[in-house]
Design an enzyme around this catalytic site. Sequence first.
Site, short mmCIF file in Angstrom:
data_model
loop_
_atom_site.label_atom_id
_atom_site.label_comp_id
_atom_site.label_asym_id
_atom_site.label_seq_id
_atom_site.Cartn_x
_atom_site.Cartn_y
_atom_site.Cartn_z
CE LYS A 225 12.70 -6.91 -5.70
NZ LYS A 225 13.34 -7.92 -6.55
NE ARG A 265 9.13 -13.29 -3.92
CZ ARG A 265 9.49 -12.43 -2.98
NH1 ARG A 265 9.57 -11.13 -3.27
NH2 ARG A 265 9.77 -12.84 -1.75
#
Length: 296
Positions: A225, A265
């Site tokens: 991210k 994840r």
Amino acid sequence: MSKQTGRRHLAGLTAWDRCAVMGVVNVTPDSFSDGGRWFDTTAAIKHGLDLVAEGADLVDVGGESTRPGATRVDEEEELRRVVPVVRGLASEGVTISVDTMRASVAEQALAAGAALVNDVSGGLADPRMIPVVADAGAPFVVMHWRGLLEGGNVRGAYDDVVTEVVDELHARVEAVLEGGIAPDRIVVDPGLGFSKDAEHDLVLLAHLDRLLDLGHPLLVAASRKRFLGRVLAGPEGSPPPARERDAATAAVSALAAHAGAWAVRVHEVRATADAVRVARAIEGARAADEGAEGAR
């Protein structure tokens, strides 16, 4: 709340004795990190099987990008992308999470063999989602969400990000419970990168204990991210491309596992699978040493 409480058994799924690893299969042409690489059904199924071989405990299949500015795919196309991949992986015995904001996709994916529904809107995007999941008796991931990321990082202002995210997640969990989903089938997710800047994401990761205090297993989805890119770039540099953030992702995975997360994840599984196993071994060594100390 102890780490073991944070990793309590989620009804309907395997009980792992460590932080689980959720591998990502994006059946999309426009995901922020790997869009288009697994867009073909056959390629997506193979990729899912490869992730399991590399150490993934379950695989998250999604057919719609949630990156900032992404245009929503229509329902028919999302079904076409997701359901055959879920069916193919389920036939190979893979534990599957379906990543969708649509009740119809969740319903058909569960019928095709998915075991878990991962809705980044926490049931807010589609009013039918909670009844569908409740009727199926499936586990449900409730993510902190402040709307679709259209036009950039929408509604990302916080006075106290940890308190506000915890309070908003608590309210959403209460609504999910009222909708009929059992408490032992709810997972919470702080929604890193969703209406949050890098500083917000880092502060949330520093206070995972506050999220665990909600009383439900915790999913941490930090993989590749933007905040990791900002950290790696430093104050003056340019963020590295998403696929060059996997070592940083594994570092977050180890920290999340140590803090007591139920699962992480990730896009690249092998390094994170190693990281969570090392975290578990250190945790076990500490417990054994403390037990020996108490026996002296």
